[in-house]
Design an enzyme around this catalytic site. Structure first.
Site, PDB file in Angstrom:
ATOM      1  N   GLU A  13      -8.462   7.748  -2.068  1.00 39.17           N
ATOM      2  CA  GLU A  13      -9.256   6.553  -1.741  1.00 39.17           C
ATOM      3  C   GLU A  13     -10.758   6.848  -1.788  1.00 39.17           C
ATOM      4  O   GLU A  13     -11.509   6.070  -2.376  1.00 39.17           O
ATOM      5  CB  GLU A  13      -8.834   6.037  -0.360  1.00 39.17           C
ATOM      6  CG  GLU A  13      -9.198   4.582  -0.143  1.00 39.17           C
ATOM      7  CD  GLU A  13      -9.003   4.123   1.290  1.00 39.17           C
ATOM      8  OE1 GLU A  13      -7.950   3.573   1.589  1.00 39.17           O
ATOM      9  OE2 GLU A  13      -9.910   4.309   2.104  1.00 39.17           O
ATOM     10  N   SER A  66      -8.518   6.892   5.571  1.00 43.62           N
ATOM     11  CA  SER A  66      -7.344   7.171   4.738  1.00 43.62           C
ATOM     12  C   SER A  66      -7.792   7.969   3.519  1.00 43.62           C
ATOM     13  O   SER A  66      -8.728   7.556   2.826  1.00 43.62           O
ATOM     14  CB  SER A  66      -6.712   5.875   4.248  1.00 43.62           C
ATOM     15  OG  SER A  66      -6.242   5.127   5.327  1.00 43.62           O
ATOM     16  N   ARG A 100      -7.897  -2.462  -1.950  1.00 43.48           N
ATOM     17  CA  ARG A 100      -8.900  -1.379  -2.040  1.00 43.48           C
ATOM     18  C   ARG A 100      -9.546  -1.348  -3.443  1.00 43.48           C
ATOM     19  O   ARG A 100      -9.807  -0.273  -4.001  1.00 43.48           O
ATOM     20  CB  ARG A 100      -8.282  -0.004  -1.749  1.00 43.48           C
ATOM     21  CG  ARG A 100      -7.688   0.149  -0.364  1.00 43.48           C
ATOM     22  CD  ARG A 100      -8.772   0.127   0.713  1.00 43.48           C
ATOM     23  NE  ARG A 100      -8.246   0.521   2.015  1.00 43.48           N
ATOM     24  CZ  ARG A 100      -7.627  -0.297   2.867  1.00 43.48           C
ATOM     25  NH1 ARG A 100      -7.464  -1.583   2.572  1.00 43.48           N
ATOM     26  NH2 ARG A 100      -7.197   0.153   4.030  1.00 43.48           N
TER      27      ARG A 100
HETATM   28  N1  EPU Z   1       3.445   6.904   9.175  1.00 44.65           N
HETATM   29  C1  EPU Z   1       4.120   8.102   9.121  1.00 44.65           C
HETATM   30  N2  EPU Z   1       3.434   9.241   9.486  1.00 44.65           N
HETATM   31  C2  EPU Z   1       2.132   9.196   9.898  1.00 44.65           C
HETATM   32  C3  EPU Z   1       1.453   7.972   9.942  1.00 44.65           C
HETATM   33  C4  EPU Z   1       2.132   6.816   9.577  1.00 44.65           C
HETATM   34  O1  EPU Z   1       5.288   8.160   8.770  1.00 44.65           O
HETATM   35  O2  EPU Z   1       1.580  10.280  10.186  1.00 44.65           O
HETATM   36  C5  EPU Z   1       4.158   5.678   8.770  1.00 44.65           C
HETATM   37  C6  EPU Z   1       4.099   4.629   9.884  1.00 44.65           C
HETATM   38  O3  EPU Z   1       5.186   4.763  10.746  1.00 44.65           O
HETATM   39  C7  EPU Z   1       4.150   3.332   9.138  1.00 44.65           C
HETATM   40  C8  EPU Z   1       3.481   3.665   7.796  1.00 44.65           C
HETATM   41  O4  EPU Z   1       3.456   5.079   7.676  1.00 44.65           O
HETATM   42  O5  EPU Z   1       5.477   2.957   8.868  1.00 44.65           O
HETATM   43  C9  EPU Z   1       2.079   3.077   7.667  1.00 44.65           C
HETATM   44  O6  EPU Z   1       1.231   3.600   8.678  1.00 44.65           O
HETATM   45  P1  EPU Z   1       0.052   2.723   9.355  1.00 44.65           P
HETATM   46  O7  EPU Z   1       0.605   1.417   9.809  1.00 44.65           O
HETATM   47  O8  EPU Z   1      -0.641   3.580  10.359  1.00 44.65           O
HETATM   48  O9  EPU Z   1      -0.934   2.330   8.190  1.00 44.65           O
HETATM   49  P2  EPU Z   1      -1.344   3.020   6.799  1.00 44.65           P
HETATM   50  O10 EPU Z   1      -0.639   2.308   5.710  1.00 44.65           O
HETATM   51  O11 EPU Z   1      -1.148   4.500   6.880  1.00 44.65           O
HETATM   52  C10 EPU Z   1      -3.308   1.398   6.290  1.00 44.65           C
HETATM   53  C11 EPU Z   1      -4.722   1.530   5.810  1.00 44.65           C
HETATM   54  C12 EPU Z   1      -5.658   1.861   6.961  1.00 44.65           C
HETATM   55  C13 EPU Z   1      -5.543   0.739   8.002  1.00 44.65           C
HETATM   56  C14 EPU Z   1      -4.083   0.638   8.457  1.00 44.65           C
HETATM   57  C15 EPU Z   1      -3.865  -0.529   9.402  1.00 44.65           C
HETATM   58  C16 EPU Z   1      -4.610   2.278   3.490  1.00 44.65           C
HETATM   59  C17 EPU Z   1      -4.765   3.423   2.548  1.00 44.65           C
HETATM   60  N3  EPU Z   1      -4.795   2.567   4.786  1.00 44.65           N
HETATM   61  O12 EPU Z   1      -2.901   2.690   6.731  1.00 44.65           O
HETATM   62  O13 EPU Z   1      -6.981   1.865   6.451  1.00 44.65           O
HETATM   63  O14 EPU Z   1      -6.394   0.992   9.115  1.00 44.65           O
HETATM   64  O15 EPU Z   1      -3.230   0.409   7.309  1.00 44.65           O
HETATM   65  O16 EPU Z   1      -3.956  -1.726   8.687  1.00 44.65           O
HETATM   66  O17 EPU Z   1      -4.331   1.157   3.067  1.00 44.65           O
HETATM   67  C18 EPU Z   1      -8.644   3.287   5.491  1.00 44.65           C
HETATM   68  O18 EPU Z   1      -8.486   2.664   4.435  1.00 44.65           O
HETATM   69  O19 EPU Z   1      -9.485   4.225   5.608  1.00 44.65           O
HETATM   70  C19 EPU Z   1      -7.797   2.962   6.633  1.00 44.65           C
HETATM   71  C20 EPU Z   1      -7.823   3.680   7.765  1.00 44.65           C
END
Ligand code: EPU
Length: 335
Positions: free
Chosen positions: A326, A229, A152
Protein backbone atom coordinates in the site's frame (compact mmCIF):
# COMPACT_ATOMS: atom_id res chain seq x y z
CA UNK A 1 8.68 13.67 8.34
CA UNK A 2 7.74 10.05 7.59
CA UNK A 3 5.83 7.94 10.12
CA UNK A 4 8.04 4.89 9.42
CA UNK A 5 10.87 7.17 10.65
CA UNK A 6 13.31 6.08 7.94
CA UNK A 7 16.40 8.30 7.70
CA UNK A 8 16.09 10.27 4.49
CA UNK A 9 17.81 13.43 3.27
CA UNK A 10 16.46 15.54 0.44
CA UNK A 11 18.62 17.63 -1.86
CA UNK A 12 16.23 20.52 -1.24
CA UNK A 13 13.00 20.99 0.72
CA UNK A 14 10.36 23.73 0.78
CA UNK A 15 6.85 24.33 2.03
CA UNK A 16 4.23 26.25 0.05
CA UNK A 17 1.04 27.91 1.21
CA UNK A 18 -0.42 29.49 -1.90
CA UNK A 19 -0.78 28.40 -5.52
CA UNK A 20 1.64 31.21 -6.48
CA UNK A 21 4.32 29.82 -4.15
CA UNK A 22 3.78 26.35 -5.55
CA UNK A 23 4.16 27.57 -9.15
CA UNK A 24 7.39 29.36 -8.17
CA UNK A 25 8.78 26.13 -6.66
CA UNK A 26 7.81 24.07 -9.72
CA UNK A 27 9.61 26.60 -11.93
CA UNK A 28 12.68 26.48 -9.68
CA UNK A 29 12.75 22.67 -9.94
CA UNK A 30 12.41 22.89 -13.72
CA UNK A 31 15.27 25.40 -13.98
CA UNK A 32 17.53 23.25 -11.83
CA UNK A 33 16.39 20.03 -13.57
CA UNK A 34 15.41 18.72 -10.12
CA UNK A 35 12.88 15.92 -9.83
CA UNK A 36 9.89 17.09 -7.77
CA UNK A 37 8.61 14.99 -4.87
CA UNK A 38 5.37 15.92 -3.11
CA UNK A 39 5.17 14.91 0.54
CA UNK A 40 1.90 14.87 2.50
CA UNK A 41 1.83 13.71 6.11
CA UNK A 42 4.48 11.07 5.33
CA UNK A 43 2.22 8.30 6.62
CA UNK A 44 2.01 6.19 3.46
CA UNK A 45 5.51 6.49 2.02
CA UNK A 46 8.76 4.59 2.13
CA UNK A 47 11.54 7.11 1.60
CA UNK A 48 14.93 6.17 0.23
CA UNK A 49 17.99 7.41 2.17
CA UNK A 50 18.76 10.13 -0.41
CA UNK A 51 16.07 12.00 -2.30
CA UNK A 52 17.42 13.73 -5.37
CA UNK A 53 15.70 16.99 -6.26
CA UNK A 54 13.14 19.14 -4.48
CA UNK A 55 10.72 17.81 -1.87
CA UNK A 56 7.70 20.06 -1.34
CA UNK A 57 4.93 20.03 1.24
CA UNK A 58 1.79 22.14 1.61
CA UNK A 59 1.44 24.25 4.75
CA UNK A 60 -2.05 25.45 3.83
CA UNK A 61 -4.33 24.37 6.67
CA UNK A 62 -7.24 26.72 5.94
CA UNK A 63 -10.86 25.57 6.35
CA UNK A 64 -13.41 27.57 4.34
CA UNK A 65 -17.14 26.75 4.30
CA UNK A 66 -18.65 27.30 0.84
CA UNK A 67 -22.34 26.77 1.64
CA UNK A 68 -24.96 24.28 0.51
CA UNK A 69 -25.03 22.61 -2.92
CA UNK A 70 -27.34 19.74 -3.89
CA UNK A 71 -28.15 19.15 -0.24
CA UNK A 72 -24.53 18.76 0.83
CA UNK A 73 -22.45 21.22 2.83
CA UNK A 74 -19.32 22.14 0.88
CA UNK A 75 -16.09 22.95 2.74
CA UNK A 76 -12.75 23.75 1.11
CA UNK A 77 -9.74 22.54 3.11
CA UNK A 78 -6.04 23.22 2.48
CA UNK A 79 -3.85 20.25 1.53
CA UNK A 80 -1.59 20.80 4.55
CA UNK A 81 -4.34 20.38 7.14
CA UNK A 82 -3.81 17.41 9.47
CA UNK A 83 -6.39 14.75 8.54
CA UNK A 84 -7.62 13.85 12.02
CA UNK A 85 -7.89 17.52 13.06
CA UNK A 86 -10.05 18.10 10.00
CA UNK A 87 -12.30 15.10 10.79
CA UNK A 88 -12.86 16.46 14.31
CA UNK A 89 -13.64 19.95 12.96
CA UNK A 90 -15.79 18.63 10.07
CA UNK A 91 -18.71 17.73 12.36
CA UNK A 92 -19.35 21.45 12.92
CA UNK A 93 -20.23 21.68 9.20
CA UNK A 94 -21.70 18.27 8.32
CA UNK A 95 -21.24 14.52 8.44
CA UNK A 96 -19.76 11.45 6.85
CA UNK A 97 -16.08 11.58 7.80
CA UNK A 98 -16.47 10.36 11.40
CA UNK A 99 -15.41 6.76 10.60
CA UNK A 100 -12.15 8.06 9.12
CA UNK A 101 -10.94 9.45 12.47
CA UNK A 102 -7.33 9.02 13.56
CA UNK A 103 -6.01 8.08 10.12
CA UNK A 104 -2.52 9.59 10.06
CA UNK A 105 -1.65 11.97 7.24
CA UNK A 106 -2.83 15.18 5.61
CA UNK A 107 -5.95 16.33 3.76
CA UNK A 108 -3.97 16.68 0.51
CA UNK A 109 -2.96 13.02 0.61
CA UNK A 110 -6.45 11.71 1.40
CA UNK A 111 -7.74 11.55 -2.22
CA UNK A 112 -4.52 10.04 -3.61
CA UNK A 113 -5.13 6.56 -2.23
CA UNK A 114 -8.82 7.25 -1.39
CA UNK A 115 -8.30 6.55 2.31
CA UNK A 116 -10.91 4.32 3.90
CA UNK A 117 -11.89 2.64 7.14
CA UNK A 118 -14.93 1.06 8.79
CA UNK A 119 -17.15 1.02 5.73
CA UNK A 120 -16.39 4.56 4.49
CA UNK A 121 -14.06 5.82 1.75
CA UNK A 122 -13.18 9.50 1.55
CA UNK A 123 -14.08 9.66 -2.17
CA UNK A 124 -17.78 9.45 -1.24
CA UNK A 125 -17.43 12.84 0.49
CA UNK A 126 -15.21 14.66 -2.01
CA UNK A 127 -16.82 17.21 -4.33
CA UNK A 128 -13.59 18.10 -6.11
CA UNK A 129 -9.82 18.15 -5.80
CA UNK A 130 -7.93 21.32 -6.70
CA UNK A 131 -4.28 21.30 -7.71
CA UNK A 132 -1.58 22.01 -10.21
CA UNK A 133 -0.71 19.77 -13.14
CA UNK A 134 3.03 20.00 -13.58
CA UNK A 135 3.29 18.76 -17.19
CA UNK A 136 0.75 21.28 -18.55
CA UNK A 137 1.24 24.11 -16.06
CA UNK A 138 -2.54 24.18 -15.47
CA UNK A 139 -4.50 24.79 -12.29
CA UNK A 140 -7.18 22.09 -12.36
CA UNK A 141 -10.41 21.32 -10.49
CA UNK A 142 -11.16 17.62 -10.75
CA UNK A 143 -14.75 16.73 -9.88
CA UNK A 144 -15.46 13.45 -8.09
CA UNK A 145 -16.02 11.35 -11.26
CA UNK A 146 -12.77 12.70 -12.76
CA UNK A 147 -10.88 11.49 -9.66
CA UNK A 148 -11.92 7.89 -10.55
CA UNK A 149 -11.89 6.69 -6.97
CA UNK A 150 -11.53 2.95 -6.33
CA UNK A 151 -10.35 0.84 -3.40
CA UNK A 152 -7.15 2.61 -2.28
CA UNK A 153 -6.95 3.98 -5.81
CA UNK A 154 -7.57 7.14 -7.86
CA UNK A 155 -6.49 8.94 -11.03
CA UNK A 156 -3.69 10.50 -8.92
CA UNK A 157 -2.05 7.05 -8.62
CA UNK A 158 -2.53 6.39 -12.34
CA UNK A 159 -2.60 8.90 -15.23
CA UNK A 160 -1.70 11.83 -12.97
CA UNK A 161 0.98 10.00 -10.98
CA UNK A 162 3.93 12.30 -10.25
CA UNK A 163 2.18 15.01 -12.30
CA UNK A 164 -0.33 16.56 -9.89
CA UNK A 165 0.13 18.57 -6.72
CA UNK A 166 -3.03 18.75 -4.60
CA UNK A 167 -3.45 22.22 -3.09
CA UNK A 168 -6.94 21.85 -1.56
CA UNK A 169 -9.88 19.50 -1.38
CA UNK A 170 -13.56 20.48 -1.44
CA UNK A 171 -15.58 18.12 0.76
CA UNK A 172 -19.33 17.56 0.35
CA UNK A 173 -20.66 16.68 3.81
CA UNK A 174 -24.09 15.29 4.59
CA UNK A 175 -26.30 17.72 6.47
CA UNK A 176 -27.96 14.92 8.41
CA UNK A 177 -26.02 12.58 10.74
CA UNK A 178 -26.73 9.03 9.55
CA UNK A 179 -23.93 6.94 11.08
CA UNK A 180 -22.42 4.12 9.04
CA UNK A 181 -22.32 1.28 11.57
CA UNK A 182 -22.17 -1.79 9.34
CA UNK A 183 -18.54 -2.64 10.17
CA UNK A 184 -18.26 -5.32 12.92
CA UNK A 185 -16.88 -3.42 15.92
CA UNK A 186 -19.10 -0.39 15.22
CA UNK A 187 -22.24 -2.53 15.00
CA UNK A 188 -22.33 -2.73 18.83
CA UNK A 189 -23.28 0.96 18.81
CA UNK A 190 -26.62 -0.01 17.25
CA UNK A 191 -27.53 -1.87 20.44
CA UNK A 192 -25.80 0.56 22.84
CA UNK A 193 -27.97 3.44 21.60
CA UNK A 194 -30.39 4.90 22.41
CA UNK A 195 -28.94 4.41 25.91
CA UNK A 196 -31.00 3.99 29.06
CA UNK A 197 -31.44 7.76 29.30
CA UNK A 198 -32.75 7.81 25.72
CA UNK A 199 -29.64 9.50 24.24
CA UNK A 200 -28.82 8.70 20.61
CA UNK A 201 -25.32 8.21 19.20
CA UNK A 202 -23.70 11.58 18.44
CA UNK A 203 -20.90 12.43 15.97
CA UNK A 204 -18.50 13.01 18.91
CA UNK A 205 -19.27 9.61 20.39
CA UNK A 206 -18.80 7.90 17.02
CA UNK A 207 -15.43 9.61 16.60
CA UNK A 208 -14.44 8.52 20.13
CA UNK A 209 -15.46 4.91 19.38
CA UNK A 210 -13.48 4.80 16.10
CA UNK A 211 -10.43 6.22 17.92
CA UNK A 212 -10.84 3.57 20.62
CA UNK A 213 -11.00 0.72 18.08
CA UNK A 214 -8.04 2.01 16.05
CA UNK A 215 -5.94 2.57 19.18
CA UNK A 216 -6.65 -0.96 20.42
CA UNK A 217 -5.45 -2.60 17.18
CA UNK A 218 -3.15 -0.25 15.35
CA UNK A 219 0.16 1.00 16.73
CA UNK A 220 0.34 4.77 17.31
CA UNK A 221 2.87 6.05 14.74
CA UNK A 222 3.90 8.70 17.30
CA UNK A 223 5.21 5.89 19.51
CA UNK A 224 5.94 2.93 17.22
CA UNK A 225 7.06 3.84 13.68
CA UNK A 226 4.71 2.36 11.05
CA UNK A 227 2.80 3.38 7.94
CA UNK A 228 -0.60 1.75 8.54
CA UNK A 229 -1.65 -1.24 6.46
CA UNK A 230 1.44 -2.36 4.60
CA UNK A 231 -0.46 -4.32 1.91
CA UNK A 232 -3.79 -3.83 0.15
CA UNK A 233 -6.48 -6.42 0.68
CA UNK A 234 -6.07 -8.57 -2.46
CA UNK A 235 -8.85 -9.18 -4.96
CA UNK A 236 -8.60 -12.76 -6.25
CA UNK A 237 -10.51 -14.91 -8.73
CA UNK A 238 -13.45 -16.92 -7.43
CA UNK A 239 -11.58 -20.08 -8.52
CA UNK A 240 -8.61 -19.26 -6.28
CA UNK A 241 -10.96 -18.26 -3.46
CA UNK A 242 -12.77 -21.64 -3.72
CA UNK A 243 -9.50 -23.54 -3.50
CA UNK A 244 -8.39 -21.51 -0.42
CA UNK A 245 -11.79 -21.78 1.33
CA UNK A 246 -11.84 -25.53 0.65
CA UNK A 247 -8.75 -25.81 2.85
CA UNK A 248 -9.53 -22.93 5.25
CA UNK A 249 -13.32 -22.56 5.56
CA UNK A 250 -12.87 -19.58 7.94
CA UNK A 251 -11.06 -17.41 5.38
CA UNK A 252 -12.49 -13.86 5.74
CA UNK A 253 -13.84 -12.58 2.42
CA UNK A 254 -15.68 -9.54 1.16
CA UNK A 255 -17.83 -9.13 -1.96
CA UNK A 256 -16.58 -6.87 -4.75
CA UNK A 257 -18.36 -5.31 -7.72
CA UNK A 258 -16.99 -7.70 -10.36
CA UNK A 259 -18.85 -11.04 -10.19
CA UNK A 260 -15.88 -13.37 -10.74
CA UNK A 261 -13.75 -11.91 -7.92
CA UNK A 262 -13.53 -11.95 -4.14
CA UNK A 263 -11.59 -9.66 -1.80
CA UNK A 264 -9.54 -11.38 0.91
CA UNK A 265 -8.07 -9.99 4.15
CA UNK A 266 -4.33 -9.52 3.71
CA UNK A 267 -3.99 -9.45 7.53
CA UNK A 268 -5.45 -12.95 7.76
CA UNK A 269 -3.23 -14.33 4.98
CA UNK A 270 -0.12 -12.87 6.67
CA UNK A 271 -1.24 -14.11 10.08
CA UNK A 272 -1.84 -17.64 8.73
CA UNK A 273 1.57 -17.56 7.06
CA UNK A 274 3.14 -17.19 10.50
CA UNK A 275 4.27 -13.58 10.28
CA UNK A 276 2.07 -12.01 12.98
CA UNK A 277 4.36 -10.61 15.69
CA UNK A 278 7.41 -11.95 13.82
CA UNK A 279 10.47 -9.82 13.18
CA UNK A 280 13.23 -9.70 10.61
CA UNK A 281 16.13 -7.51 11.71
CA UNK A 282 14.92 -4.07 12.79
CA UNK A 283 11.38 -4.45 11.40
CA UNK A 284 8.47 -6.76 12.11
CA UNK A 285 4.78 -7.45 11.51
CA UNK A 286 2.70 -6.06 14.41
CA UNK A 287 1.50 -8.50 17.07
CA UNK A 288 -2.02 -6.99 17.19
CA UNK A 289 -2.58 -6.50 13.44
CA UNK A 290 -0.45 -8.60 11.10
CA UNK A 291 -0.99 -6.17 8.21
CA UNK A 292 1.03 -3.40 9.84
CA UNK A 293 4.82 -3.35 9.57
CA UNK A 294 6.57 -1.63 12.46
CA UNK A 295 10.15 -0.35 12.56
CA UNK A 296 12.72 0.11 15.31
CA UNK A 297 14.95 3.16 15.50
CA UNK A 298 17.68 2.83 12.93
CA UNK A 299 15.68 0.58 10.58
CA UNK A 300 16.57 1.17 6.94
CA UNK A 301 14.62 1.02 3.70
CA UNK A 302 16.52 -2.20 2.89
CA UNK A 303 15.20 -3.77 6.13
CA UNK A 304 11.67 -2.79 5.14
CA UNK A 305 12.01 -4.14 1.60
CA UNK A 306 13.53 -7.41 2.86
CA UNK A 307 10.54 -8.04 5.15
CA UNK A 308 8.11 -6.94 2.43
CA UNK A 309 9.59 -9.55 0.09
CA UNK A 310 9.73 -12.29 2.73
CA UNK A 311 6.04 -11.78 3.65
CA UNK A 312 4.96 -11.68 0.01
CA UNK A 313 6.89 -14.87 -0.69
CA UNK A 314 5.36 -16.75 2.28
CA UNK A 315 1.81 -15.69 1.39
CA UNK A 316 2.33 -16.62 -2.25
CA UNK A 317 3.80 -20.02 -1.40
CA UNK A 318 0.99 -20.85 1.04
CA UNK A 319 -2.04 -19.38 -0.76
CA UNK A 320 -0.97 -18.50 -4.31
CA UNK A 321 -1.99 -14.86 -3.64
CA UNK A 322 0.20 -11.92 -4.68
CA UNK A 323 0.13 -9.08 -2.14
CA UNK A 324 0.52 -5.53 -3.39
CA UNK A 325 2.13 -3.00 -1.02
CA UNK A 326 0.00 0.00 0.00
CA UNK A 327 2.72 2.58 0.81
CA UNK A 328 4.46 4.31 -2.06
CA UNK A 329 8.18 3.89 -2.56
CA UNK A 330 9.71 7.34 -3.06
CA UNK A 331 13.24 7.50 -4.35
CA UNK A 332 13.18 10.94 -5.92
CA UNK A 333 14.57 9.70 -9.21
CA UNK A 334 11.23 9.12 -10.95
CA UNK A 335 10.19 12.75 -10.50
N1 EPU B 1 -7.11 -10.55 10.90
C1 EPU B 1 -6.29 -11.63 11.16
N2 EPU B 1 -5.09 -11.38 11.79
C2 EPU B 1 -4.71 -10.12 12.15
C3 EPU B 1 -5.55 -9.03 11.87
C4 EPU B 1 -6.76 -9.26 11.24
O1 EPU B 1 -6.62 -12.76 10.86
O2 EPU B 1 -3.59 -9.98 12.69
C5 EPU B 1 -8.39 -10.79 10.21
C6 EPU B 1 -9.55 -10.22 11.03
O3 EPU B 1 -10.05 -11.17 11.91
C7 EPU B 1 -10.56 -9.86 9.98
C8 EPU B 1 -9.70 -9.53 8.75
O4 EPU B 1 -8.41 -10.05 8.99
O5 EPU B 1 -11.36 -10.97 9.65
C9 EPU B 1 -9.65 -8.03 8.45
O6 EPU B 1 -9.08 -7.33 9.54
P1 EPU B 1 -9.55 -5.84 9.96
O7 EPU B 1 -11.03 -5.81 10.08
O8 EPU B 1 -8.74 -5.41 11.13
O9 EPU B 1 -9.25 -4.92 8.71
P2 EPU B 1 -8.16 -4.96 7.53
O10 EPU B 1 -8.83 -5.47 6.31
O11 EPU B 1 -6.94 -5.69 7.99
C10 EPU B 1 -8.73 -2.61 6.59
C11 EPU B 1 -7.95 -1.41 6.13
C12 EPU B 1 -7.54 -0.54 7.31
C13 EPU B 1 -8.82 -0.11 8.04
C14 EPU B 1 -9.59 -1.36 8.48
C15 EPU B 1 -10.93 -1.01 9.11
C16 EPU B 1 -6.81 -2.06 4.08
C17 EPU B 1 -5.51 -2.46 3.45
N3 EPU B 1 -6.77 -1.85 5.40
O12 EPU B 1 -7.83 -3.42 7.35
O13 EPU B 1 -6.91 0.61 6.79
O14 EPU B 1 -8.51 0.71 9.16
O15 EPU B 1 -9.87 -2.19 7.33
O16 EPU B 1 -11.80 -0.56 8.11
O17 EPU B 1 -7.82 -1.95 3.39
C18 EPU B 1 -4.77 1.50 6.19
O18 EPU B 1 -5.15 1.47 5.01
O19 EPU B 1 -3.63 1.94 6.52
C19 EPU B 1 -5.65 0.97 7.23
C20 EPU B 1 -5.25 0.86 8.51
Amino acid sequence: MNTMRLQSTAEAFARFRSMAELVELVELAENKAWPLVVLGGGSNVLLSPRLEGLVIQSSNDSVTPLGLRNGRQLVKVGAGKNWHEWVCESIAYGHGLENLSLIPGSVGASPIQNIGAYGVEVGEYIESVIGYQVSTGQIRHLDRPDCRFGYRDSVFKRELKNDFVVTSVIFALKTEFIPELSYGPLASLKTDYPDTAGNCITPDKLIAKVCEIRSSKLPDPGKIPNCGSFFKNPVVSRVLYKSISGQFPAVPNYPVASAGSVKLAAAWLIDQSGWKGKRLGKVGMHDQQALVMTADDGATLDDVLALRDAVRRSVFERFGVELEPEPVLVDGSAG
